[in-house]
Enzyme design. Structure first.
Site: not given
Length: 390
Positions: A132, A168, A170, A257
């Protein structure tokens, strides 16, 4: 090329610690390494450490003013006020932050160098995958974007085509942003739909800047997607694009995740499916890049039950010693878990799931199904740019 796999590890990466109560507990890294050792996987590959990424390396992705801000916040964390994303609830400043983040970045860059130079066929840094961080700011628990730095270093060393696959939960927004205008890099992200999850980006319409059309691929999965849908989406999008792009190196990010126990997201994927995707990435590397594969960790906040098992499977796949899903977790590791966390560790390396999914090409699609809508949106947005039928 040696053909040996390499695991990047320095115990000091556990110094990347935002403090008590923060979801990114560095115990997840220590417990993963202890599980790798408990299965004696450290004997099946070379365990080594690289130096922290220096200023010139960090500058491959990050702006000089941002690096200076990280250094300042690292020296005086109490003064961090949210500027550059530092000192926020997501990215609290802490003493030694620059050094810890640069060390993690150095491991991913070192992995990329080893693979490109032929010192290793596969290289893993499960402490990495901090996808990120932006060129000019911290975000989503990420200070330096080691994944983007690894790709940038490959380009600097002479790679002409690199594929980055991010599974991931995200969106891999920082890596996409770093190479938005670069047609040499194909970024593919499978993630929970931005309507329901941070960072609210990763729409299928995000496909790259003019001159790099089709270089960004986003599969935005509906909340609640489980094993069958997740695997269906991966196989409906990733293999064809990798084959069409003809990369020289594959870089993958394996955030854990997506798991149904993860407290910060809403997918319902098992460790068993995560293991299958690691195996699929391994196979894609051997099929398309001569085996050159850099594998990174990422998110994952079920720090005892999920993360160590998922990433130990990843290391085992890279080492050429995949663990049978039903393998019993070594008792000495479970004792270590209890000693460190006062929690009971899992008993087996499986969630007991039977993995079956409908192949997109063989079984067609249902236009009323939300998952198939997500797959079709991604294929229609980018497949034609690569000469593929959507």
């Amino acid at each position: 090329m040696s053909g040996r796999a390499q695991l990047m590890w320095d115990e000091a990466v556990t110094g990347y610690d935002f403090g008590p109560g923060h979801p990114m507990d560095p115990v997840r890294l220590a417990l993963t390494m202890r599980l790798v050792e408990a299965f004696e996987l450290d004997r099946a590959l070379r365990v080594t450490a690289a130096r922290p990424a220096g200023e010139s390396t960090l500058r491959l992705v990050h702006r000089a003013d941002y690096i200076a801000a990280v250094r300042a916040a690292s020296a005086h964390p109490e003064a961090a006020d949210g500027s550059y994303g530092l000192g926020t609830e997501d990215v609290p400043a802490f003493a030694g932050m620059h050094d810890a983040a640069a060390l993690i970045a150095g491991q991913s860059v070192g992995a990329a160098e080893a693979v490109w130079r032929g010192e290793a066929l596969h290289a893993v840094n499960f402490a990495g995958g901090l996808h990120h961080a932006m060129p000019g700011g911290a975000s989503g628990f990420c200070v330096y974007n080691d994944a983007a730095l690894a790709v940038a270093r490959l380009l600097e060393l002479g790679a002409e085509r690199v594929v980055y696959v991010d599974v991931d939960v995200h969106h891999g927004d920082g890596v996409q942003a770093a190479f938005w205008e670069d047609p040499r890099v194909l970024t593919i992200s499978l993630h929970e739909h931005p309507r329901t999850l941070f960072p609210q980006t990763g729409w299928p319409e995000e496909t790259g800047a003019p001159g790099a059309e089709g270089s960004a691929v986003n599969v935005a999965l509906p909340a609640g997607t489980g094993d069958a849908g997740w695997l269906r989406a991966f196989h409906a999008v990733v293999p064809e694009l990798v084959a069409a792009f003809r990369p020289q190196v594959l870089v993958t990010q394996h955030g854990a995740d997506t798991h149904f126990e993860d407290p910060l997201a809403h997918l319902a994927v098992s460790v068993d499916a995560q293991r299958l995707v690691a195996e699929a990435c391994h196979a894609l590397a051997h099929e398309h890049t001569g085996g050159r594969w850099v594998a990174l960790g990422g998110g994952g906040y079920a720090v005892v039950d999920v993360v160590p098992r998922s990433w130990t499977h990843l290391v085992a796949v890279a080492a050429g010693r995949p663990l049978p899903p039903g393998s019993a977790v070594p008792e000495e590791w479970r004792a270590e878990v209890f000693r460190r966390t006062r929690q009971l560790g899992p008993l087996r390396m499986t969630d007991g799931r039977t993995l079956e999914w409908r192949d997109f090409d063989d079984h067609g699609y249902d236009p009323a199904d939300r998952l198939d809508q997500a797959i079709l949106a991604a294929r229609r947005a980018v497949f034609p740019a690569h000469g593929l039928l959507p």
